[in-house]
Design an enzyme around this catalytic site. Structure first.
Site, PDB file in Angstrom:
ATOM      1  N   ARG A   2      -0.729  17.724  -1.387  1.00 56.24           N
ATOM      2  CA  ARG A   2      -0.982  16.292  -1.607  1.00 56.24           C
ATOM      3  C   ARG A   2      -1.371  15.712  -0.260  1.00 56.24           C
ATOM      4  O   ARG A   2      -0.594  15.767   0.705  1.00 56.24           O
ATOM      5  CB  ARG A   2       0.261  15.596  -2.151  1.00 56.24           C
ATOM      6  CG  ARG A   2       0.150  14.081  -2.068  1.00 56.24           C
ATOM      7  CD  ARG A   2       1.264  13.341  -2.763  1.00 56.24           C
ATOM      8  NE  ARG A   2       1.108  13.415  -4.207  1.00 56.24           N
ATOM      9  CZ  ARG A   2       1.701  12.577  -5.055  1.00 56.24           C
ATOM     10  NH1 ARG A   2       2.483  11.608  -4.613  1.00 56.24           N
ATOM     11  NH2 ARG A   2       1.516  12.689  -6.362  1.00 56.24           N
ATOM     12  N   HIS A   4      -6.480  13.088  -9.036  1.00 58.44           N
ATOM     13  CA  HIS A   4      -5.078  13.420  -9.326  1.00 58.44           C
ATOM     14  C   HIS A   4      -5.041  14.234 -10.630  1.00 58.44           C
ATOM     15  O   HIS A   4      -4.538  13.774 -11.662  1.00 58.44           O
ATOM     16  CB  HIS A   4      -4.245  12.135  -9.455  1.00 58.44           C
ATOM     17  CG  HIS A   4      -2.767  12.351  -9.408  1.00 58.44           C
ATOM     18  ND1 HIS A   4      -2.178  13.586  -9.194  1.00 58.44           N
ATOM     19  CD2 HIS A   4      -1.731  11.472  -9.551  1.00 58.44           C
ATOM     20  CE1 HIS A   4      -0.862  13.452  -9.203  1.00 58.44           C
ATOM     21  NE2 HIS A   4      -0.562  12.189  -9.418  1.00 58.44           N
ATOM     22  N   GLN A  63      -1.771  14.891 -12.873  1.00 54.95           N
ATOM     23  CA  GLN A  63      -1.317  13.760 -13.684  1.00 54.95           C
ATOM     24  C   GLN A  63      -2.076  13.717 -15.013  1.00 54.95           C
ATOM     25  O   GLN A  63      -1.508  13.373 -16.056  1.00 54.95           O
ATOM     26  CB  GLN A  63      -1.496  12.448 -12.928  1.00 54.95           C
ATOM     27  CG  GLN A  63      -0.977  11.249 -13.690  1.00 54.95           C
ATOM     28  CD  GLN A  63       0.536  11.231 -13.836  1.00 54.95           C
ATOM     29  OE1 GLN A  63       1.251  11.397 -12.850  1.00 54.95           O
ATOM     30  NE2 GLN A  63       1.037  11.037 -15.049  1.00 54.95           N
ATOM     31  N   ASP A  68      -3.148   1.628 -13.148  1.00 54.26           N
ATOM     32  CA  ASP A  68      -2.473   2.192 -11.985  1.00 54.26           C
ATOM     33  C   ASP A  68      -2.357   1.069 -10.952  1.00 54.26           C
ATOM     34  O   ASP A  68      -2.938  -0.017 -11.135  1.00 54.26           O
ATOM     35  CB  ASP A  68      -3.300   3.380 -11.445  1.00 54.26           C
ATOM     36  CG  ASP A  68      -2.590   4.163 -10.346  1.00 54.26           C
ATOM     37  OD1 ASP A  68      -1.375   3.971 -10.147  1.00 54.26           O
ATOM     38  OD2 ASP A  68      -3.267   4.973  -9.665  1.00 54.26           O
ATOM     39  N   CYS A  87       0.651   6.266 -14.438  1.00 51.92           N
ATOM     40  CA  CYS A  87       1.163   7.481 -13.786  1.00 51.92           C
ATOM     41  C   CYS A  87       2.471   7.247 -13.058  1.00 51.92           C
ATOM     42  O   CYS A  87       3.207   8.190 -12.791  1.00 51.92           O
ATOM     43  CB  CYS A  87       0.102   8.043 -12.852  1.00 51.92           C
ATOM     44  SG  CYS A  87      -0.301   6.969 -11.452  1.00 51.92           S
ATOM     45  N   ARG A 116       4.901  15.839 -16.725  1.00 54.31           N
ATOM     46  CA  ARG A 116       4.465  16.469 -15.467  1.00 54.31           C
ATOM     47  C   ARG A 116       5.114  17.847 -15.335  1.00 54.31           C
ATOM     48  O   ARG A 116       4.481  18.815 -14.924  1.00 54.31           O
ATOM     49  CB  ARG A 116       4.856  15.595 -14.256  1.00 54.31           C
ATOM     50  CG  ARG A 116       4.123  14.258 -14.158  1.00 54.31           C
ATOM     51  CD  ARG A 116       2.637  14.433 -13.892  1.00 54.31           C
ATOM     52  NE  ARG A 116       2.372  15.201 -12.690  1.00 54.31           N
ATOM     53  CZ  ARG A 116       2.364  14.696 -11.439  1.00 54.31           C
ATOM     54  NH1 ARG A 116       2.564  13.409 -11.255  1.00 54.31           N
ATOM     55  NH2 ARG A 116       2.105  15.464 -10.398  1.00 54.31           N
TER      56      ARG A 116
HETATM   57  N1  NVA Z   1      -3.330   5.815  -7.182  1.00 58.68           N
HETATM   58  C1  NVA Z   1      -1.972   6.086  -6.758  1.00 58.68           C
HETATM   59  C2  NVA Z   1      -1.360   7.156  -7.597  1.00 58.68           C
HETATM   60  C3  NVA Z   1       0.062   7.485  -7.246  1.00 58.68           C
HETATM   61  C4  NVA Z   1       0.633   8.610  -8.070  1.00 58.68           C
HETATM   62  C5  NVA Z   1      -1.975   6.490  -5.298  1.00 58.68           C
HETATM   63  O1  NVA Z   1      -2.858   7.261  -4.897  1.00 58.68           O
HETATM   64  O2  NVA Z   1      -1.122   6.031  -4.554  1.00 58.68           O
HETATM   65  N1   CP Z   2       2.579   9.998 -10.603  1.00 60.53           N
HETATM   66  C1   CP Z   2       2.898  10.622  -9.446  1.00 60.53           C
HETATM   67  O1   CP Z   2       2.167  11.480  -8.950  1.00 60.53           O
HETATM   68  O2   CP Z   2       4.088  10.253  -8.914  1.00 60.53           O
HETATM   69  P1   CP Z   2       4.654  10.629  -7.469  1.00 60.53           P
HETATM   70  O3   CP Z   2       3.810   9.928  -6.441  1.00 60.53           O
HETATM   71  O4   CP Z   2       6.066  10.150  -7.498  1.00 60.53           O
HETATM   72  O5   CP Z   2       4.566  12.128  -7.283  1.00 60.53           O
END
Ligand code: NVA
Ligand code: CP
Length: 302
Positions: free
Chosen positions: A105, A132, A135, A220, A260, A288
């Site tokens: 990540r 992502h 997800q 989101d 998500c 998940r």
């Molecule tokens: N769009 C959000 C998703 C978090 C799971 C981010 O990238 O922070």
């Molecule tokens: N939805 C998601 O990826 O959550 P986290 O950022 O908690 O991993």
């Protein structure tokens, strides 16, 4: 492993492979509910590289590996040489000689790509600024579980054309649904994705229009990780894009809502919607675990 299979994007899988993963995720979920022990990944290790925060992704991958008989190692920039500037390519070469699969990540999607290019083992994108995909496996599993096949259905994306929205664009192409995206000017999904998947998507400005007749409504956060400094400005830009009761009233009467998570109540979604009867966010979060177990099994066992 000579040419490992990576999962950086939903487009790395064939459509029928995605469908098989969704089915398998349901089977693994049922097996877990029966407390059936299934350990095909005994003695296998997952390296989890996190350059951004996480609750769901970390816990679901770690628990998933444990349930499959394997082990997961949490690697954060504060404690690794990667955080002190060791090149991503070198980190990939070294880690992939020790672990059997890596989840990463990070910020720039190119970093995920570089890691995969230099890895001997499968690499999973656990979220980048662009995509992502993990997800989406959970979201799709959740939709199939509650409503059956998503092909031909109408999905409304409301808000920022961010990493989640981009993965929805790819999902629309792979699973053949119609995606209506409502976003303010300048916050559209990635142009290169719209070029390749655009025949399944429409970009519009009016959130009520996008929601009209939708079978699934998704949103989101307005400021993703890395955009914290833009929070106040984004709150102003997106103020008309909240998913609330008025917006859900435009959707199909049995429409479902997904997010998500983490969510900001009364910003991108009202409490009445996320905590209301149409919301499936807790099943979505749980899935998940099951969908990523199916993914790990697919990448490591075949
Ligand atoms: N769009 C959000 C998703 C978090 C799971 C981010 O990238 O922070
Ligand atoms: N939805 C998601 O990826 O959550 P986290 O950022 O908690 O991993």
């Amino acid at each position: 492993m000579k040419n490992p299979r990576h999962f950086l994007s939903l487009l790395d899988l064939e459509a029928d492979e995605i469908r098989r993963l969704i089915t398998r995720a349901g089977e693994l979920k049922a097996m877990q509910a029966r407390q059936e022990v299934y350990e095909p990944l005994k003695n296998r290790s997952l390296g989890m590289v996190f350059e951004k925060s996480s609750t769901r992704t970390r816990v679901s991958f770690e628990v998933g590996m444990t349930q499959l008989g394997g082990h997961a190692i949490f690697l954060s920039p504060g404690d690794t040489q990667l955080g002190r500037g060791e090149p991503i390519e070198d980190s990939a070469r070294v880690l992939s000689r020790m672990v059997d699969v890596v989840m990463i990540r990070t910020f720039a999607h190119d970093r995920v790509r570089s890691f995969a290019e230099h890895s001997r083992v499968p690499v999973i994108n656990g979220l980048s600024d662009l995509l992502h995909p993990c997800q989406l496996l959970a979201d799709l599993q959740t939709y199939f579980e509650h409503r059956g096949d998503i092909a031909g259905k109408r999905v409304a994306w409301i808000g920022d054309g961010n990493n989640m929205c981009n993965s929805y664009v790819e999902a629309a192409r792979q699973l053949d649904f119609c995606l209506d995206i409502a976003c303010p000017p300048g916050y559209e999904p990635a142009a290169e994705l719209l070029d390749s998947c655009g025949k399944y998507c429409r970009v519009m400005r009016d959130p009520l229009q996008a929601a009209k007749g939708a079978d699934l409504v998704v949103t989101d956060v307005w400021a993703s990780m890395g955009q914290e400094a833009e929070q106040a400005q984004r709150n102003a830009v997106f103020s008309a894009y909240q998913v609330n009761d008025a917006l859900m009233a435009q959707a199909s009467s049995d429409a479902i809502f997904m997010h998500c998570l983490p969510a900001h109540r009364e910003e991108e979604v009202s409490a009445s919607v996320i905590d209301g009867p149409q919301s499936l966010v807790w099943d979505e979060a749980e899935n998940r675990l099951h969908s990523q177990k199916a993914l790990l099994e697919f990448l490591l066992v075949g």
